[in-house]
Design a protein around this motif. Structure first.
Motif, PDB file in Angstrom:
ATOM      1  N   VAL A 103       0.844  -1.196   0.000  1.00  0.00           N
ATOM      2  CA  VAL A 103       0.000   0.000   0.000  1.00  0.00           C
ATOM      3  C   VAL A 103       0.881   1.248   0.000  1.00  0.00           C
ATOM      4  N   ALA A 104       1.909   1.258   0.857  1.00  0.00           N
ATOM      5  CA  ALA A 104       2.818   2.407   0.915  1.00  0.00           C
ATOM      6  C   ALA A 104       3.526   2.599  -0.423  1.00  0.00           C
ATOM      7  N   LYS A 105       4.001   1.508  -1.017  1.00  0.00           N
ATOM      8  CA  LYS A 105       4.678   1.605  -2.323  1.00  0.00           C
ATOM      9  C   LYS A 105       3.743   2.149  -3.386  1.00  0.00           C
ATOM     10  N   ALA A 106       2.487   1.706  -3.377  1.00  0.00           N
ATOM     11  CA  ALA A 106       1.520   2.181  -4.366  1.00  0.00           C
ATOM     12  C   ALA A 106       1.266   3.677  -4.216  1.00  0.00           C
ATOM     13  N   LEU A 107       1.166   4.143  -2.979  1.00  0.00           N
ATOM     14  CA  LEU A 107       0.971   5.581  -2.761  1.00  0.00           C
ATOM     15  C   LEU A 107       2.170   6.386  -3.258  1.00  0.00           C
ATOM     16  N   VAL A 108       3.363   5.879  -3.013  1.00  0.00           N
ATOM     17  CA  VAL A 108       4.573   6.563  -3.481  1.00  0.00           C
ATOM     18  C   VAL A 108       4.621   6.558  -5.006  1.00  0.00           C
ATOM     19  N   GLU A 109       4.389   5.399  -5.601  1.00  0.00           N
ATOM     20  CA  GLU A 109       4.485   5.268  -7.071  1.00  0.00           C
ATOM     21  C   GLU A 109       3.443   6.094  -7.808  1.00  0.00           C
ATOM     22  N   THR A 110       2.274   6.285  -7.213  1.00  0.00           N
ATOM     23  CA  THR A 110       1.232   7.069  -7.882  1.00  0.00           C
ATOM     24  C   THR A 110       1.353   8.559  -7.604  1.00  0.00           C
ATOM     25  N   GLY A 111       2.343   8.934  -6.791  1.00  0.00           N
ATOM     26  CA  GLY A 111       2.577  10.350  -6.529  1.00  0.00           C
ATOM     27  C   GLY A 111       1.602  10.968  -5.552  1.00  0.00           C
ATOM     28  N   ALA A 112       1.073  10.176  -4.635  1.00  0.00           N
ATOM     29  CA  ALA A 112       0.157  10.725  -3.634  1.00  0.00           C
ATOM     30  C   ALA A 112       0.851  11.833  -2.845  1.00  0.00           C
ATOM     31  N   ASP A 113       0.096  12.865  -2.508  1.00  0.00           N
ATOM     32  CA  ASP A 113       0.692  13.973  -1.743  1.00  0.00           C
ATOM     33  C   ASP A 113       0.951  13.524  -0.305  1.00  0.00           C
ATOM     34  N   ASP A 114       1.764  14.316   0.403  1.00  0.00           N
ATOM     35  CA  ASP A 114       2.180  13.959   1.759  1.00  0.00           C
ATOM     36  C   ASP A 114       1.000  13.802   2.713  1.00  0.00           C
ATOM     37  N   ASP A 115       0.022  14.693   2.630  1.00  0.00           N
ATOM     38  CA  ASP A 115      -1.129  14.593   3.524  1.00  0.00           C
ATOM     39  C   ASP A 115      -1.898  13.296   3.307  1.00  0.00           C
ATOM     40  N   THR A 116      -2.062  12.907   2.052  1.00  0.00           N
ATOM     41  CA  THR A 116      -2.770  11.666   1.735  1.00  0.00           C
ATOM     42  C   THR A 116      -1.998  10.461   2.261  1.00  0.00           C
ATOM     43  N   LYS A 117      -0.688  10.434   2.005  1.00  0.00           N
ATOM     44  CA  LYS A 117       0.114   9.308   2.500  1.00  0.00           C
ATOM     45  C   LYS A 117       0.042   9.225   4.016  1.00  0.00           C
ATOM     46  N   ARG A 118       0.166  10.353   4.674  1.00  0.00           N
ATOM     47  CA  ARG A 118       0.175  10.350   6.148  1.00  0.00           C
ATOM     48  C   ARG A 118      -1.165   9.881   6.706  1.00  0.00           C
TER      49      ARG A 118
END
Length: 152
Positions: free
Chosen positions: A13-28
């Protein structure tokens, strides 16, 4: 859940968020909610996933929000919004190595020097007395004890 089975859920899930360019607030937010749920399921290897994502301050912050840190605190300086001074303060622990403390001190002194250099032209043309300039520099070093003189 136990052992490291939660890593097999969190890491993709973390890798997918990074790879899709999710913003910092979304990842957090997303990863913070996931961390909380996995911890409720007895996740006991969070530090392994944290170590895999040390290069992403938002992910490191999501772990920090849920009291997950590496034993050597290498994660602390990488938290989102943590400046050199805060990173240094976070490392005030008995288990922090001399090398880690030296690295944090170097980062902080470099930060101070760069801040002073960035304001050099402003200070050069200033009519502030030398004592006011000294107070301004002292406030950079120890912002918890600001001088009585207001600076402009």
């Amino acid at each position: 859940m136990g052992w490291n089975s939660a890593n097999r859920i969190f890491d993709p899930v973390a890798k997918a968020l990074v790879e899709t360019g999710a913003d910092d607030d979304t990842k957090r937010k997303v990863l913070g909610d996931l961390i909380r749920e996995l911890q409720d399921g007895d996740w006991d290897t969070e530090d392994e996933s944290l170590e895999d994502f040390l290069d992403d301050p938002a992910i490191v912050s999501a772990f920090a929000d849920h009291n997950v840190h590496l034993s050597d605190r290498r994660c602390c300086p990488r938290e989102l919004g943590v400046g050199p001074r805060e990173a240094l303060l976070l490392m005030r622990r008995e288990d922090t190595s001399e090398q880690q403390m030296n690295e944090a001190l170097h980062a902080y002194t470099h930060h101070l020097a760069e801040t002073i250099r960035a304001n050099r032209d402003h200070l050069r043309g200033s009519t502030m007395p030398a004592t006011a300039v000294a107070d301004w520099i002292a406030d950079l070093i120890d912002p918890a004890e600001p001088s009585a003189i207001a600076h402009s």
